[in-house]
Design a protein around this motif. Structure first.
Motif, PDB file in Angstrom:
ATOM      1  N   VAL A 165       1.013  -1.328   0.038  1.00  0.00           N
ATOM      2  CA  VAL A 165      -0.114   0.022  -0.176  1.00  0.00           C
ATOM      3  C   VAL A 165       0.877   1.118   0.065  1.00  0.00           C
ATOM      4  N   HIS A 166       0.740   2.000  -1.133  1.00  0.00           N
ATOM      5  CA  HIS A 166       1.703   2.955  -1.339  1.00  0.00           C
ATOM      6  C   HIS A 166       1.056   4.322  -1.546  1.00  0.00           C
ATOM      7  N   PHE A 167       1.255   5.084  -0.249  1.00  0.00           N
ATOM      8  CA  PHE A 167       0.740   6.455  -0.443  1.00  0.00           C
ATOM      9  C   PHE A 167       1.866   7.512  -1.097  1.00  0.00           C
ATOM     10  N   ASP A 168       1.342   8.352  -1.716  1.00  0.00           N
ATOM     11  CA  ASP A 168       2.321   9.349  -2.403  1.00  0.00           C
ATOM     12  C   ASP A 168       1.544  10.171  -3.312  1.00  0.00           C
ATOM     13  N   ALA A 169       2.232  11.536  -3.577  1.00  0.00           N
ATOM     14  CA  ALA A 169       1.386  12.459  -4.693  1.00  0.00           C
ATOM     15  C   ALA A 169       2.047  11.946  -6.096  1.00  0.00           C
ATOM     16  N   HIS A 170       3.149  11.052  -6.078  1.00  0.00           N
ATOM     17  CA  HIS A 170       3.663  10.469  -7.148  1.00  0.00           C
ATOM     18  C   HIS A 170       3.636   9.116  -7.344  1.00  0.00           C
ATOM     19  N   PRO A 171       3.543   8.524  -8.649  1.00  0.00           N
ATOM     20  CA  PRO A 171       3.634   7.132  -8.782  1.00  0.00           C
ATOM     21  C   PRO A 171       4.967   6.386  -8.697  1.00  0.00           C
ATOM     22  N   ASP A 172       5.991   7.154  -8.708  1.00  0.00           N
ATOM     23  CA  ASP A 172       7.523   6.658  -8.837  1.00  0.00           C
ATOM     24  C   ASP A 172       7.649   5.539  -9.525  1.00  0.00           C
ATOM     25  N   LEU A 173       7.008   5.458 -10.772  1.00  0.00           N
ATOM     26  CA  LEU A 173       7.132   4.654 -11.609  1.00  0.00           C
ATOM     27  C   LEU A 173       8.141   4.748 -12.851  1.00  0.00           C
TER      28      LEU A 173
ATOM     29  N   PRO B 251      -9.825   4.909  -2.591  1.00  0.00           N
ATOM     30  CA  PRO B 251     -10.141   3.427  -2.245  1.00  0.00           C
ATOM     31  C   PRO B 251     -11.077   3.347  -0.953  1.00  0.00           C
ATOM     32  N   THR B 252     -12.357   2.559  -1.195  1.00  0.00           N
ATOM     33  CA  THR B 252     -13.163   2.471   0.085  1.00  0.00           C
ATOM     34  C   THR B 252     -12.905   1.382   0.778  1.00  0.00           C
ATOM     35  N   ASP B 253     -12.444   0.344   0.045  1.00  0.00           N
ATOM     36  CA  ASP B 253     -12.212  -0.960   0.525  1.00  0.00           C
ATOM     37  C   ASP B 253     -10.890  -1.551  -0.079  1.00  0.00           C
ATOM     38  N   LEU B 254      -9.707  -1.660   0.698  1.00  0.00           N
ATOM     39  CA  LEU B 254      -8.714  -2.374   0.259  1.00  0.00           C
ATOM     40  C   LEU B 254      -8.784  -3.834  -0.072  1.00  0.00           C
ATOM     41  N   ASP B 255      -9.997  -4.528   0.560  1.00  0.00           N
ATOM     42  CA  ASP B 255     -10.273  -6.018   0.012  1.00  0.00           C
ATOM     43  C   ASP B 255      -9.055  -6.741   0.309  1.00  0.00           C
ATOM     44  N   LEU B 256      -8.358  -6.750   1.492  1.00  0.00           N
ATOM     45  CA  LEU B 256      -7.255  -7.712   1.944  1.00  0.00           C
ATOM     46  C   LEU B 256      -8.025  -8.755   2.635  1.00  0.00           C
TER      47      LEU B 256
ATOM     48  N   VAL C  15      -5.327   9.500   5.744  1.00  0.00           N
ATOM     49  CA  VAL C  15      -4.454   8.525   5.816  1.00  0.00           C
ATOM     50  C   VAL C  15      -4.619   7.642   6.981  1.00  0.00           C
ATOM     51  N   ILE C  16      -4.827   8.127   7.938  1.00  0.00           N
ATOM     52  CA  ILE C  16      -5.021   7.269   9.234  1.00  0.00           C
ATOM     53  C   ILE C  16      -5.963   6.443   8.948  1.00  0.00           C
ATOM     54  N   GLY C  17      -7.156   6.945   8.289  1.00  0.00           N
ATOM     55  CA  GLY C  17      -8.505   6.146   8.115  1.00  0.00           C
ATOM     56  C   GLY C  17      -8.042   5.065   7.441  1.00  0.00           C
ATOM     57  N   ILE C  18      -7.542   5.270   6.326  1.00  0.00           N
ATOM     58  CA  ILE C  18      -6.873   4.038   5.416  1.00  0.00           C
ATOM     59  C   ILE C  18      -5.987   2.869   6.149  1.00  0.00           C
ATOM     60  N   ILE C  19      -5.123   3.444   6.793  1.00  0.00           N
ATOM     61  CA  ILE C  19      -4.169   2.507   7.605  1.00  0.00           C
ATOM     62  C   ILE C  19      -4.835   1.743   8.450  1.00  0.00           C
TER      63      ILE C  19
ATOM     64  N   ILE D  72       0.863   3.265  12.461  1.00  0.00           N
ATOM     65  CA  ILE D  72       1.506   2.192  11.640  1.00  0.00           C
ATOM     66  C   ILE D  72       1.783   0.937  12.567  1.00  0.00           C
ATOM     67  N   ALA D  73       2.582   1.506  13.583  1.00  0.00           N
ATOM     68  CA  ALA D  73       3.169   0.582  14.799  1.00  0.00           C
ATOM     69  C   ALA D  73       1.905   0.151  15.467  1.00  0.00           C
ATOM     70  N   GLY D  74       0.842   0.923  15.822  1.00  0.00           N
ATOM     71  CA  GLY D  74      -0.156   0.319  16.726  1.00  0.00           C
ATOM     72  C   GLY D  74      -0.903  -0.790  15.688  1.00  0.00           C
ATOM     73  N   LYS D  75      -0.962  -0.445  14.649  1.00  0.00           N
ATOM     74  CA  LYS D  75      -1.896  -1.362  13.724  1.00  0.00           C
ATOM     75  C   LYS D  75      -1.049  -2.694  13.121  1.00  0.00           C
ATOM     76  N   MET D  76       0.290  -2.574  13.333  1.00  0.00           N
ATOM     77  CA  MET D  76       1.072  -3.608  13.232  1.00  0.00           C
ATOM     78  C   MET D  76       0.827  -4.778  14.357  1.00  0.00           C
ATOM     79  N   MET D  77       0.576  -4.230  15.493  1.00  0.00           N
ATOM     80  CA  MET D  77       0.545  -4.864  16.796  1.00  0.00           C
ATOM     81  C   MET D  77      -0.831  -5.668  16.787  1.00  0.00           C
ATOM     82  N   ILE D  78      -1.901  -5.086  16.032  1.00  0.00           N
ATOM     83  CA  ILE D  78      -3.517  -5.621  16.242  1.00  0.00           C
ATOM     84  C   ILE D  78      -3.813  -6.337  15.151  1.00  0.00           C
ATOM     85  N   ALA D  79      -3.298  -5.926  13.719  1.00  0.00           N
ATOM     86  CA  ALA D  79      -3.660  -6.372  12.580  1.00  0.00           C
ATOM     87  C   ALA D  79      -3.627  -8.135  12.392  1.00  0.00           C
TER      88      ALA D  79
END
Ligand code: MN
Ligand code: MN
Length: 266
Positions: free
Chosen positions: A113-121, A178-183, A219-223, A259-266
């Motif tokens: 999951v890549h957050f950016d103004a630029h696609p860096d491609l 995205p409304t649902d990352l469907d993971l 961004v917090i909402g998506i994470i 991100i760290a908090g989510k790592m501990m519970i996801a």
């Protein structure tokens, strides 16, 4: 749930195309995180103060030069041997390619999951295939992940649009989100967060101001919506030399906590 989280500084900005400064990012983020201005509770309810490794200062032993770029993967690998989940503090965005290579050796991310103004491609930028404008082209060429989801993008040109199509990238260009990352539970997620995804009103301390960006809350909402194990993350492109009153460092520190908090519970 991971046994420990290692925060790993990557003081490197030799692949920046416009301004230097992100090499000073790791120390600026740590300074805010541990300043006592805020506590170490994530909004997820996890107290990071009690997470093994979180407060340990680790920096990759690399030179900040073109030659140093080649040291990143191997030095990162050494820091992953204890099974800790890494959060890398950048650094310019070129570091993500060698970092994902290092992580993939032990735990290949199925989704980035890549957050950016630029696609860096870019296939190549200013004669450099390893520029900070190129990491996700290299990652997709090497099949280091099955799925790349890019969020907050607002600078795509024809070349990068072709690249996105060629690699089957899920490119969300603003205002589309995205409304649902469907993971799923079997997924393993790597998060790459370029701070220029945010509107410059939130992050003056970045090299490329790109108006019309996301809010911190977006961004917090998506994470927080990621419902699969997170195997690694990076927070990149903080440029302390352009920051105002540490505002951008505070946003970076906040993202590290969530991100760290989510790592501990996801
Ligand atoms: Mn980037
Ligand atoms: Mn960017």
């Amino acid at each position: 749930m991971p046994d420990r989280i290692n925060m790993i500084g990557v003081s490197f900005d030799a692949k920046s195309s416009f301004l230097n400064g992100p090499a000073k990012g790791p120390s600026a983020i740590r300074e805010v995180l541990f300043s006592g201005a805020s506590n170490l509770f994530s909004e997820t309810g996890v107290d990071l103060d009690s997470v093994n490794g979180f407060k340990k200062v680790i920096d990759l032993k690399i030179e900040n030069s073109d030659a140093g770029y080649l040291q990143i993967e191997g030095e990162a690998e050494k820091q992953l041997s204890d099974g800790a989940i890494p959060i890398f503090l950048g650094g310019d965005h070129s570091i993500t390619y060698p970092l994902v290579k290092a992580v993939a050796k032990s735990m290949k991310p199925t989704t980035i999951v890549h957050f950016d103004a630029h696609p860096d491609l870019y296939y190549e930028f200013e004669d450099d295939r390893f520029s900070h404008a190129c990491p996700f082209a290299r990652i997709m060429e090497d099949s280091l992940t099955d799925r790349l989801i890019q969020i907050g993008i607002r600078t795509t040109n024809d070349h990068q649009r072709q690249q996105a199509k060629k690699f089957g990238i899920e490119l969300y260009e603003l205002p589309e989100m995205p409304t649902d990352l469907d993971l799923g539970n079997n997924d393993k997620v790597y998060i790459s967060l370029d701070l220029d995804v945010f509107d410059p009103a939130f992050v003056p301390g970045i090299s490329h101001h790109e108006p019309g960006g996301l809010s911190v809350r977006d961004v917090i909402g998506i994470i927080h919506s990621i419902n699969a194990p997170i195997v690694g993350a990076d927070v990149v492109e903080l440029n302390p030399q352009r920051d105002l009153n540490g505002m951008t460092a505070a946003v970076a520190a906040k993202m590290v906590k969530e991100i760290a908090g989510k790592m501990m519970i996801a």
